[in-house]
Motif scaffolding. Structure first.
Motif, mmCIF file in Angstrom:
data_model
loop_
_atom_site.group_PDB
_atom_site.id
_atom_site.type_symbol
_atom_site.label_atom_id
_atom_site.label_comp_id
_atom_site.label_asym_id
_atom_site.label_seq_id
_atom_site.Cartn_x
_atom_site.Cartn_y
_atom_site.Cartn_z
ATOM 1 N N MET A 60 0.825 -1.172 0.000
ATOM 2 C CA MET A 60 0.000 0.000 0.000
ATOM 3 C C MET A 60 0.872 1.239 0.000
ATOM 4 N N SER A 61 0.547 2.114 -0.860
ATOM 5 C CA SER A 61 1.337 3.319 -1.029
ATOM 6 C C SER A 61 0.883 4.401 -0.071
ATOM 7 N N THR A 62 1.829 5.108 0.509
ATOM 8 C CA THR A 62 1.482 6.211 1.388
ATOM 9 C C THR A 62 1.741 7.550 0.729
ATOM 10 N N ASP A 63 2.234 7.548 -0.512
ATOM 11 C CA ASP A 63 2.532 8.807 -1.165
ATOM 12 C C ASP A 63 1.444 9.231 -2.146
ATOM 13 N N ALA A 64 0.252 8.605 -2.069
ATOM 14 C CA ALA A 64 -0.840 8.976 -2.951
ATOM 15 C C ALA A 64 -1.342 10.366 -2.591
ATOM 16 N N SER A 65 -1.679 11.126 -3.606
ATOM 17 C CA SER A 65 -2.206 12.461 -3.340
ATOM 18 C C SER A 65 -3.624 12.337 -2.812
ATOM 19 N N PRO A 66 -4.041 13.278 -1.961
ATOM 20 C CA PRO A 66 -5.364 13.180 -1.376
ATOM 21 C C PRO A 66 -6.446 13.335 -2.446
ATOM 22 N N ALA A 67 -7.529 12.602 -2.260
ATOM 23 C CA ALA A 67 -8.632 12.667 -3.205
ATOM 24 C C ALA A 67 -9.376 13.983 -3.025
ATOM 25 N N THR A 68 -9.922 14.487 -4.109
ATOM 26 C CA THR A 68 -10.636 15.756 -4.041
ATOM 27 C C THR A 68 -12.128 15.570 -3.893
ATOM 28 N N ASP A 69 -12.649 14.391 -4.196
ATOM 29 C CA ASP A 69 -14.083 14.140 -4.174
ATOM 30 C C ASP A 69 -14.380 12.969 -3.242
ATOM 31 N N VAL A 70 -14.180 13.168 -1.936
ATOM 32 C CA VAL A 70 -14.413 12.127 -0.945
ATOM 33 C C VAL A 70 -15.608 12.549 -0.103
ATOM 34 N N LYS A 71 -16.548 11.633 0.098
ATOM 35 C CA LYS A 71 -17.762 11.937 0.837
ATOM 36 C C LYS A 71 -17.780 11.131 2.132
ATOM 37 N N ILE A 72 -17.971 11.796 3.265
ATOM 38 C CA ILE A 72 -18.111 11.114 4.555
ATOM 39 C C ILE A 72 -19.591 11.075 4.885
ATOM 40 N N THR A 73 -20.093 9.897 5.180
ATOM 41 C CA THR A 73 -21.526 9.734 5.384
ATOM 42 C C THR A 73 -21.804 8.786 6.546
ATOM 43 N N SER A 74 -22.999 8.862 7.079
ATOM 44 C CA SER A 74 -23.417 7.900 8.098
ATOM 45 C C SER A 74 -24.513 6.993 7.538
ATOM 46 N N ALA A 75 -24.829 7.135 6.256
ATOM 47 C CA ALA A 75 -25.833 6.294 5.602
ATOM 48 C C ALA A 75 -25.136 5.344 4.646
ATOM 49 N N GLY A 76 -25.865 4.365 4.167
ATOM 50 C CA GLY A 76 -25.295 3.443 3.193
ATOM 51 C C GLY A 76 -24.946 2.121 3.824
ATOM 52 N N ILE A 77 -23.682 1.789 3.852
ATOM 53 C CA ILE A 77 -23.206 0.523 4.397
ATOM 54 C C ILE A 77 -23.200 0.609 5.928
ATOM 55 N N SER A 78 -23.444 -0.514 6.592
ATOM 56 C CA SER A 78 -23.382 -0.511 8.053
ATOM 57 C C SER A 78 -22.470 -1.630 8.539
ATOM 58 N N LEU A 79 -21.957 -1.438 9.724
ATOM 59 C CA LEU A 79 -21.038 -2.375 10.361
ATOM 60 C C LEU A 79 -21.638 -2.714 11.718
ATOM 61 N N THR A 80 -21.847 -4.003 11.990
ATOM 62 C CA THR A 80 -22.390 -4.380 13.290
ATOM 63 C C THR A 80 -21.340 -4.089 14.369
ATOM 64 N N PRO A 81 -21.762 -3.950 15.621
ATOM 65 C CA PRO A 81 -20.790 -3.731 16.692
ATOM 66 C C PRO A 81 -19.727 -4.831 16.770
ATOM 67 N N VAL A 82 -20.119 -6.095 16.532
ATOM 68 C CA VAL A 82 -19.159 -7.203 16.566
ATOM 69 C C VAL A 82 -18.134 -7.038 15.448
ATOM 70 N N ALA A 83 -18.599 -6.683 14.248
ATOM 71 C CA ALA A 83 -17.694 -6.482 13.118
ATOM 72 C C ALA A 83 -16.779 -5.280 13.366
ATOM 73 N N ALA A 84 -17.328 -4.195 13.904
ATOM 74 C CA ALA A 84 -16.516 -3.003 14.187
ATOM 75 C C ALA A 84 -15.422 -3.332 15.198
ATOM 76 N N GLU A 85 -15.759 -4.132 16.213
ATOM 77 C CA GLU A 85 -14.774 -4.542 17.216
ATOM 78 C C GLU A 85 -13.666 -5.383 16.586
ATOM 79 N N LYS A 86 -14.044 -6.306 15.690
ATOM 80 C CA LYS A 86 -13.056 -7.162 15.027
ATOM 81 C C LYS A 86 -12.162 -6.339 14.102
ATOM 82 N N VAL A 87 -12.749 -5.432 13.331
ATOM 83 C CA VAL A 87 -11.953 -4.568 12.450
ATOM 84 C C VAL A 87 -10.995 -3.726 13.281
ATOM 85 N N SER A 88 -11.481 -3.177 14.380
ATOM 86 C CA SER A 88 -10.634 -2.358 15.256
ATOM 87 C C SER A 88 -9.463 -3.170 15.802
ATOM 88 N N ALA A 89 -9.729 -4.417 16.205
ATOM 89 C CA ALA A 89 -8.663 -5.279 16.723
ATOM 90 C C ALA A 89 -7.638 -5.592 15.631
#
Length: 122
Positions: free
Chosen positions: A1-30
Motif C-alpha cells: 500500500m502506497s502512502t505517497d498517494a495524493s489526497p482525493a478531491t471528491d471524498v464523501k463522509i456519510t453515516s448512511a449506506g453501508i453498516s457495520l455491526t458492533p461485533v464487526a466493528a470490534e473485530k476490524v478495530s482489533a
C-alpha cells in the motif's frame, strides 16, 4: 500500500449506506490495532467475478480515491469506491465466529442472488 498517494478531491463522509455491526466493528478495530498504523481503513469493494457475476473484496487500505464514500463507526472507517457504493447501499457487514464458520459476512439487500459458497452475488 502506497502512502505517497495524493489526497482525493471528491471524498464523501456519510453515516448512511453501508453498516457495520458492533461485533464487526470490534473485530476490524482489533485487526487494525495489530497492523500498528492509524492511517488504514477497511475498504469494501464490489468487483466483477465469481460464479454469480460480482464478488466482494474487503481489505485494509491507506488510499483515498476520487469518489470514495467513507462511513465512520467510532474509530473504524469503512471506505467504498464510486462504482461499489450503489451496490452496497443498505448492506450490513457482520463478523461470525462459530464452529462452522469464521469471518466477515455481508447481508446485501441489493443482491438479486448469490452462489452456493456465498462469495459472489448478482
Amino acid at each position: 500500500m502506497s502512502t505517497d498517494a495524493s489526497p482525493a478531491t471528491d471524498v464523501k463522509i456519510t453515516s448512511a449506506g453501508i453498516s457495520l455491526t458492533p461485533v464487526a466493528a470490534e473485530k476490524v478495530s482489533a485487526l487494525l490495532g495489530q497492523e500498528g498504523r492509524d492511517d488504514l481503513a477497511l475498504r469494501v469493494a464490489v468487483q466483477p467475478g465469481g460464479c454469480s457475476g460480482l464478488r466482494y473484496q474487503l481489505y485494509f487500505d491507506d488510499r483515498a480515491l476520487d469518489g470514495d464514500t467513507i462511513t465512520e463507526f467510532g474509530a473504524v472507517k469503512v471506505v467504498t469506491d464510486k462504482m461499489s457504493t450503489p451496490y452496497l447501499m443498505g448492506a450490513s457487514i457482520d463478523f461470525v465466529d462459530t464452529i462452522q464458520k469464521q469471518g466477515f459476512t455481508i447481508d446485501n439487500p441489493n443482491a438479486g442472488g448469490s452462489c452456493a459458497c456465498g462469495d459472489s452475488f448478482n
